[in-house]
Design an enzyme around this catalytic site. Structure first.
Site, short mmCIF file in Angstrom:
data_model
loop_
_atom_site.label_atom_id
_atom_site.label_comp_id
_atom_site.label_asym_id
_atom_site.label_seq_id
_atom_site.Cartn_x
_atom_site.Cartn_y
_atom_site.Cartn_z
N GLY B 200 0.80 -1.21 0.00
CA GLY B 200 0.00 0.00 0.00
C GLY B 200 0.83 1.26 0.00
CG LEU B 226 -2.47 -1.82 -4.01
CD1 LEU B 226 -2.31 -1.21 -5.39
CD2 LEU B 226 -2.88 -0.79 -2.98
CG ASP B 227 1.28 -2.78 -3.50
OD1 ASP B 227 1.59 -2.51 -4.67
OD2 ASP B 227 1.09 -1.92 -2.64
CB ALA B 228 -1.51 -9.12 -3.59
#
Lengths: 283, 283, 283, 283
Positions: B200, B226-228
């Site tokens: 994040g 997100l960001d995964a």
């Protein structure tokens, strides 16, 4: 289930991979690992293969077949290892104990997968450690006058215990050409610098004097030329102007231990091949 | 001489390597590189192969043969790339310039082996850099109200220029599911933390607050969460209590640049495969 | 608020820290940073101090006081810098562009805090980059016959632009003793090996030949002896047998850029002192 | 010659450094090391000072003077240590032996400079190691029902042996709030991930699942919140898709050992201070 590991090198030619993989496929082997490398400069092909065999498996026959059907044609240097065979590793030490503690800790923790038939030293200082870890210890003093007879004694022990390879855990003595020729690419040394910088004695002193910002350690096979053998593994650690020689020696210990044990493990797992005084390290 | 790269994954079975290597051997291909991996947990086989063909080589026919003779049997996911085809990479940026400078420096130095048809940004700040490097720049503002039409414009540009993949050089905008589904595993982001820590916004602020001794950067494929997405590359750098958030941001820039460019290069060289939200990175 | 940085070295004696800190305390300075080091081998004391002054501050008077009250007594080498003064850095290049792109990217991104009055090269190849970044470019060819006059031209330019220090961004030319004596400890080079290993030409070739598992880069001050000056910064990256010389050169570029920029920043921030051909690097 | 180490923190004010250095200078102390840090966010000043005294030195009197003349005025948290006093370190283990072997190897090699009065475990597995290293071993089983009485026993042992601090060498049990409050910032744990990523149980499993390319280890002070205490030291190692969970566990062992021993040494050398759940690590 039997597992075998094949190491090959030969002149590079088209079709080697297909030929070799077919050979094992036809014998119901399952290739679970393959890594290959071509030294384009010298036109040499290198390969490491792991095969699993679920059915009965006759390694002697496979070796004979491989020699006849493939190795001869391609003029290969090759070895086929059975995973069941546990290597025997002799440990040579002098007075420094940190690498010995590290190796024996890993050994006892089951991390190495070797037998250690004995520890040999030119000094008696580390005998208590051998005792604590319940490993036979041989004291073979080395002086100018006793050098030859010491070596004879060493070779007798190595033969008696059927040692496969030797690790020099800061042994601090020159290994004779005879010993090296008896154990080609089977004597592993840890040198406390990032070779080729600071070869020879007192590398930490030289590093301090030059004012480098990193120090290193190098694990290599021993050859006739001092500190010039094929490099198996290297690593470094950062230092600063504020570190004294004593600090470097202390910082270097961790480095030596890590680099040495990584090199030893690669050898045990047969992930190293030597060519032209360089190593191929398979993944 | 033609060079092709084959990427495969399929259910693991005995004999795949032998079968595939035979296929190319029969067509006078010379395998110059092979790397394979078996995900034993899920029973999936992955392989990357490079073949050189010295004679005339018809990639269309080879593709058809491979599909018919092999891929179908093993139910493979596979791709066969010709090395001649140069990929087209779009660069999305926002206001941060360090990753853009780094990419363009590498691009101009001939390090990447791609074409960059355009740079796109939601701000005008970096237009002069695009100009200095003589690359078309498109300003597509993104606000709450214009989000949809911005995306339409972006997709038009991507199609018009036949873009193969997109790199988000600190783009700072959420990528829509539609865009992601148009470019599956072809949108590469750089996140300024060692994911999964500090996903994040404002990871450097969180790192500072937690008092970590290392900060990281992560290059990953963009997915809906997100960001995964699947991680391509990560690296870290040491920090200390004495570093302010500003220092972390500055130190992190070098890290972001290096990790991002490594990830991008792996993608360009087709050394990545994605499975189960993880990457296989071939050597 | 004025901020000044003090650099000292002198023979080590008891009481220096107390004396110096008192000096600034009495003048209402607030010490916001102190780092000191004693070279116990040679009995030399080194210190770096940052002071903030909230009130009016007369640096000329403080310098005179410091010389009279302290420096003379302790026979100090010392410098007192005002933070307001921006250093002027000349960039010397040859044909390699990666270090130049990296420096200029950082420069434009506001990361360095210097002025670059000009870029100088013995070749014309990189002139377009200078133009793209809007920095004056001087082409001063160097041949066997024009060496002396080239140096005269270089020194003229350096003087005309009041250059403080020079960075050799892969300049590939020997710097003359005269130039070195005009800019003592103010000429910064990047060498593409972990010195002292592989000094001189073609270090990547030598590294490849020796079969090392790590390659390095070294940022150092230029002295009369080639590649033997005080080391400012070093770092390394791992390589394997599979990397060709070309791969090493490519991998080394990132290393050179990072190590060079770190060294340059340390110099700009006056965090380096040189003694006995070694650097003290303050934190 | 006596050597003392001073640790301070207090509200930041102008003049602290001058005042403190004067204090020791007046008592004929020679400051051989000074490191200071200002947490500008919270306005807190931290300092570590080493003083050598060549003449007779009365630490009790110096402590009283320091409190009266300085500490009171500045409202300091401070400690003055004599170097002669050797710390007593209890080692808590469970079933994993690698960290224990590493600590004991370092201990015997004289690397740590502490006493180890005893090893304590909730299992008997590692008793032979304690014996081999000739260190008393206490078996204090911990079950749901015996938790309270186990803790009573532990505290008794800690008191009886006048233990200064505890290291949890993969102890695998939650430390109670009471124990933590008895040994504030004196219980050191090694966690096998780069915190804050993968806090809690089975971090290697989580790392494998997420597909990270680096794994880490974190040495931290134990606080009431699990794996959330002040971080002393962290480091990482690279992994790839080809590493199984078992491989990660094995690779992680070296990391755990190194990071743990670094953290323990920093504590022993009094180079750590804790503030706001973060550590200041002096150089």
């Amino acid at each position: 289930m039997a597992k075998v590991t094949l190491l090959i090198n030969c002149k590079d030619k088209s079709g080697i991979i297909a030929t070799v993989t077919n050979f094992f496929h036809e014998r119901n082997g399952n290739i679970v690992y393959i890594d290959q490398y071509v030294d384009t400069e010298n036109g040499i092909f290198f390969m490491r293969l792991e095969n699993e065999f679920s059915s009965e498996f006759d390694i002697v026959k496979v070796r004979a077949d491989f020699e006849k059907e493939i190795a001869k044609t391609y003029n290969m240097n090759w070895k086929l290892f059975s995973e069941e065979r546990v290597l025997k590793m002799a440990v040579f030490v002098s007075k420094y104990d940190h690498c010995l503690y590290d190796i024996l800790g890993r050994y006892k923790a089951g991390e190495l997968g070797v037998e250690i038939p004995f520890i040999l030293s030119n000094h008696k200082d580390l005998e208590p450690i051998a005792k604590a870890f319940e490993i036979p210890f041989y004291h073979v003093p080395v002086t100018k006058d006793t050098k030859v007879e010491a070596e004879v004694k060493q070779l007798e022990l190595l033969q008696e215990f059927e040692v496969d390879f030797i690790v020099l855990a800061r042994y601090m003595q020159i290994i004779s050409d005879k010993m090296i020729s008896e154990y080609p690419n089977n004597i592993i040394n840890i040198h406390h610098s990032f070779l080729p910088a600071f070869a020879g004695a007192k590398p930490y002193h030289s590093a301090y004097k030059r004012g480098v910002k990193i120090i290193g350690a190098t694990c290599h096979y021993v050859t006739a030329e001092l500190d010039a053998g094929p490099i198996i593994e290297q690593d470094i650690t950062r230092i600063s102007h504020s570190h004294s020689i004593k600090d470097l020696i202390l910082k270097g210990r961790d480095l030596e231990k890590i680099v040495f044990s990584r090199g030893i493990k690669l050898h045990i797992q047969r992930k190293t091949m030597v060519f032209n005084n360089k190593t191929i390290i398979f993944t």
